[in-house]
Design an enzyme around this catalytic site. Structure first.
Site, PDB file in Angstrom:
ATOM      1  N   SER A  86       0.827  -1.204   0.000  1.00  0.00           N
ATOM      2  CA  SER A  86       0.000   0.000   0.000  1.00  0.00           C
ATOM      3  C   SER A  86       0.863   1.256   0.000  1.00  0.00           C
ATOM      4  CB  SER A  86      -0.917   0.004   1.223  1.00  0.00           C
ATOM      5  OG  SER A  86      -1.548   1.263   1.300  1.00  0.00           O
ATOM      6  N   HIS A 127      -1.182  -1.105  -4.332  1.00  0.00           N
ATOM      7  CA  HIS A 127      -2.458  -0.683  -3.762  1.00  0.00           C
ATOM      8  C   HIS A 127      -2.443   0.830  -3.508  1.00  0.00           C
ATOM      9  CE1 HIS A 127      -6.209  -1.597  -1.622  1.00  0.00           C
ATOM     10  NE2 HIS A 127      -5.821  -0.735  -0.694  1.00  0.00           N
ATOM     11  N   ASP A 145      -4.559   3.925  -2.039  1.00  0.00           N
ATOM     12  CA  ASP A 145      -5.668   4.280  -1.149  1.00  0.00           C
ATOM     13  C   ASP A 145      -6.062   5.744  -1.320  1.00  0.00           C
ATOM     14  OD1 ASP A 145      -6.152   1.878   0.439  1.00  0.00           O
ATOM     15  OD2 ASP A 145      -4.126   2.183   1.219  1.00  0.00           O
ATOM     16  N   MET A 192      -8.508   8.688  -0.211  1.00  0.00           N
ATOM     17  CA  MET A 192      -9.409   9.039   0.904  1.00  0.00           C
ATOM     18  C   MET A 192      -9.824  10.495   0.798  1.00  0.00           C
ATOM     19  SD  MET A 192      -7.324   7.353   4.051  1.00  0.00           S
ATOM     20  CE  MET A 192      -6.659   5.687   3.958  1.00  0.00           C
ATOM     21  N   HIS A 202      -8.118   1.778  -4.552  1.00  0.00           N
ATOM     22  CA  HIS A 202      -9.127   1.569  -3.506  1.00  0.00           C
ATOM     23  C   HIS A 202      -9.713   2.929  -3.152  1.00  0.00           C
ATOM     24  CE1 HIS A 202      -9.850   0.268   0.992  1.00  0.00           C
ATOM     25  NE2 HIS A 202     -10.972   0.488   0.339  1.00  0.00           N
ATOM     26  N   MET A 221     -11.847   5.228  -1.107  1.00  0.00           N
ATOM     27  CA  MET A 221     -12.569   5.410   0.164  1.00  0.00           C
ATOM     28  C   MET A 221     -13.149   6.816   0.139  1.00  0.00           C
ATOM     29  SD  MET A 221      -9.793   3.528   2.572  1.00  0.00           S
ATOM     30  CE  MET A 221      -8.572   3.693   1.285  1.00  0.00           C
ATOM     31  N   MET A 223     -12.390  -5.359   4.155  1.00  0.00           N
ATOM     32  CA  MET A 223     -11.612  -4.516   5.067  1.00  0.00           C
ATOM     33  C   MET A 223     -11.426  -5.264   6.378  1.00  0.00           C
ATOM     34  SD  MET A 223     -10.696  -1.764   3.524  1.00  0.00           S
ATOM     35  CE  MET A 223      -9.781  -1.252   4.973  1.00  0.00           C
ATOM     36  N   PHE A 279      -6.845   4.621   7.913  1.00  0.00           N
ATOM     37  CA  PHE A 279      -5.457   4.772   8.350  1.00  0.00           C
ATOM     38  C   PHE A 279      -4.671   3.484   8.142  1.00  0.00           C
ATOM     39  CE2 PHE A 279      -8.293   7.417  10.819  1.00  0.00           C
ATOM     40  CZ  PHE A 279      -7.724   8.666  10.685  1.00  0.00           C
ATOM     41  N   GLY A 280      -3.379   3.640   7.913  1.00  0.00           N
ATOM     42  CA  GLY A 280      -2.485   2.492   7.895  1.00  0.00           C
ATOM     43  C   GLY A 280      -2.092   2.149   9.326  1.00  0.00           C
ATOM     44  N   GLY A 281      -1.480   1.002   9.489  1.00  0.00           N
ATOM     45  CA  GLY A 281      -0.897   0.644  10.783  1.00  0.00           C
ATOM     46  C   GLY A 281      -1.882   0.269  11.880  1.00  0.00           C
ATOM     47  N   ASP A 312      -7.541  -6.306   3.352  1.00  0.00           N
ATOM     48  CA  ASP A 312      -6.848  -5.022   3.491  1.00  0.00           C
ATOM     49  C   ASP A 312      -6.916  -4.508   4.922  1.00  0.00           C
ATOM     50  OD1 ASP A 312      -5.750  -2.522   3.110  1.00  0.00           O
ATOM     51  OD2 ASP A 312      -7.415  -1.746   1.888  1.00  0.00           O
ATOM     52  N   GLY A 348      -3.924  -4.314   8.475  1.00  0.00           N
ATOM     53  CA  GLY A 348      -3.315  -5.090   9.557  1.00  0.00           C
ATOM     54  C   GLY A 348      -2.702  -6.411   9.116  1.00  0.00           C
TER      55      GLY A 348
END
Ligand code: DX5
Ligand code: ZN
Length: 215
Positions: A8, A33, A35, A37, A66, A68, A137, A143-145, A175, A177
């Site tokens: 990502s 990937h 993202d 947003m 992706h 969002m 999801m 958010f990442g992480g 997608d 974690g």
């Protein structure tokens, strides 16, 4: 279907975007990937067309967009022109899901629907046969992480059954974690594509981590 890793871009170093993309091109990752947003559908803003243009210039991977965002139907055409291989939008953000799926497919692009952790897989019953991808999801988007939600395993199972029953060719993407601790289990459960942001970019050797995630 072989195991696909989709690093990502959200977790990349944006000061070194070109180098980061080139590192991924040379890795065992097949998809990139992306993202997007909007600060409305999710409580965060990431990036849009200018970054996608940079991706188009440098990425040799399959660009996996992706969205969002609210009103995704307004933006798919532009992402298509900028080299998307696959575009996923959120079921929760779209009223005319069937129309948008076909709008994407008519551009010759893979169409995916993403669902939030609390959205039932069964809501896809009447569209699954038209889909190229179902994006589950495994964190709340934005958010990442974040920490992986274990209930995702049950949803992979449900998605597999739905796909088999309908005769659909849709791939299952997970997608959020994803890490070296759960990747092999997720592939074994039936995931075809794993997105990995933090796990790849916070590692000392991202390219090696991608190889390990694939195994
Ligand atoms: C979250 C995004 C993810 C995110 C994954 O809203 O959709 O793609 O980048 O990041 P990690 O792998 O760090 O959870
Ligand atoms: Zn994502």
């Amino acid at each position: 279907m072989k195991n696909i890793i989709a690093p990502s871009l959200l977790s990349a170093n944006f000061g070194k975007l070109q180098q980061n993309i080139e590192m991924l091109n040379a890795s065992e990752a097949e998809w990139l990937h992306i993202d997007v947003m909007d600060g409305r559908f999710v409580p965060n803003i990431s990036f849009g067309f200018p970054v996608m243009k940079t991706v188009q210039q440098h990425s040799t991977l399959k660009n996996d967009v992706h969205l969002m965002i609210e009103e995704p139907e307004k933006y798919v055409e532009e992402f298509g022109k900028l080299g998307a291989h696959c575009i996923s939008f959120h079921w929760e953000a779209c009223t005319h899901v069937h129309r948008l799926v076909h709008q994407i497919k008519d551009m010759g692009i893979m169409a995916g629907i993403a669902i939030n952790p609390s959205t039932p897989v069964s809501f896809l019953e009447d569209i699954v046969q038209d889909l190229d991808l179902i994006l589950l999801m495994s964190v709340n988007p934005g958010f990442g992480g974040q920490k992986f939600i274990p209930h995702t395993f049950a949803k992979i199972q449900q998605t597999k059954s739905l796909i088999e029953l309908s005769g659909s060719n849709a791939l299952i993407e997970v997608d959020g974690g994803v890490s070296l601790d759960n990747a092999s289990e997720l592939f074994a459960a039936g995931a075809n594509v794993l997105v990995a942001g933090n796990a790849v970019f916070s590692s000392a050797n991202p390219s090696e981590t991608i190889s390990q995630l694939k195994k």
